[in-house]
Scaffold this motif. Sequence first.
Motif, short mmCIF file in Angstrom:
data_model
loop_
_atom_site.label_atom_id
_atom_site.label_comp_id
_atom_site.label_asym_id
_atom_site.label_seq_id
_atom_site.Cartn_x
_atom_site.Cartn_y
_atom_site.Cartn_z
N ARG A 85 0.86 -1.13 -0.04
CA ARG A 85 -0.24 -0.19 0.05
C ARG A 85 0.92 1.53 -0.01
O ARG A 85 1.88 1.42 1.01
N TRP A 86 0.81 2.09 -1.10
CA TRP A 86 1.64 3.36 -1.30
C TRP A 86 0.86 4.42 -0.63
O TRP A 86 -0.49 4.21 -0.46
N ARG A 87 1.24 5.42 -0.30
CA ARG A 87 0.42 6.55 -0.09
C ARG A 87 0.66 8.03 -1.01
O ARG A 87 1.70 7.84 -1.68
N THR A 88 -0.44 8.59 -1.29
CA THR A 88 -0.44 9.75 -2.20
C THR A 88 0.10 10.90 -1.59
O THR A 88 -0.68 11.50 -0.36
N ALA A 89 1.28 11.20 -1.80
CA ALA A 89 1.81 12.71 -1.23
C ALA A 89 1.03 13.85 -1.82
O ALA A 89 0.82 14.82 -1.03
N ARG A 90 0.92 14.04 -3.07
CA ARG A 90 0.12 15.55 -3.63
C ARG A 90 -0.25 14.81 -4.98
O ARG A 90 0.07 14.15 -5.57
N THR A 91 -1.40 15.62 -5.29
CA THR A 91 -1.94 15.47 -6.73
C THR A 91 -2.50 16.78 -7.18
O THR A 91 -2.54 17.70 -6.51
N SER A 92 -2.56 16.87 -8.39
CA SER A 92 -3.20 17.88 -9.25
C SER A 92 -3.82 17.38 -10.35
O SER A 92 -4.10 16.12 -10.48
N LYS A 93 -4.31 18.11 -11.32
CA LYS A 93 -5.30 17.46 -12.38
C LYS A 93 -4.64 16.49 -13.27
O LYS A 93 -5.11 15.49 -13.68
N ALA A 94 -3.45 16.83 -13.40
CA ALA A 94 -2.63 16.11 -14.41
C ALA A 94 -1.30 15.34 -13.87
O ALA A 94 -0.41 15.15 -14.72
N GLU A 95 -1.04 15.60 -12.44
CA GLU A 95 0.17 15.14 -11.88
C GLU A 95 -0.18 14.61 -10.56
O GLU A 95 -0.94 15.34 -9.90
#
Length: 264
Positions: A85-95
């Motif tokens: 299980r990985w973790r999401t560090a940050r997101t935007s619309k296309a990254e």
Amino acid sequence: MSTEDVTLTAGDAEVTVQPGNGCRIGSLRIDGVELLRQGERYGSFPMVPWCGRIRDGQFRDGASVHQMPLNSPPHAIHGFARDARWRTARTSKAEAVFTYDLTAPWPYPGRVTQIVELTEEALTLRLGIETYGDSFPAQAGWHPWFNRVLDGGGEPVRIDFDPAWQEERGDDHLPTGRRVDPRSGPRDDCFGMPEGVDVTLTWPGRLAVNVRSREQWVVVYDEQDAAVCVEPQTGPPNGLNTAPRLVTPIEPLETATTWTWTRL
């Protein structure tokens, strides 16, 4: 930090990343057409901290011999980050950026980061491995399962590339250490491309996808009816023993691949 699925969009391209399932690309759709084989074990997963098989699950680092779980007896295969299980560090619309901390049975503390970037015409995947302590050998790469036939039917995919050599494959599915002239399929083989991985998958009349990487190693697997695999990676199978990359406190292992598509 979340482990929920993350969907990125750019024009008519859409990619879904599953950090809770090995940070695999669970879906890549172009104009609504799915490119990747669906299923919990498919899509496209990162191979870390090694790629392909390790002979008998053992690798040497100096005077130390380390034993990895034999998840493909008699060998260990594809690392184990694909099962984590990985973790999401940050997101935007296309990254989006995802992280995974290396833990036992891997004998060295460290962190893996995967960055997923989507544009209207390309998907770029980046992997980095850093150490929290001593230097250690490692590999990184990707294992995509491309559908042999796209949604709606049509002709099966064609794989075009021009490798400089093929790693001779022994009966144990590991390279023997000899380089031979490239052979025709069906293939479950590692090829050398010294100028960088450059492989094109073409679904006639539908779509062409060019897989590129600065790395010189690619495994091509086309023995299944449902899907084919084109796997850019930082070393050959059993490479922890034969061609390891060293992760040091001042130099992480970093690699990338870009898939660019053209509508036909």
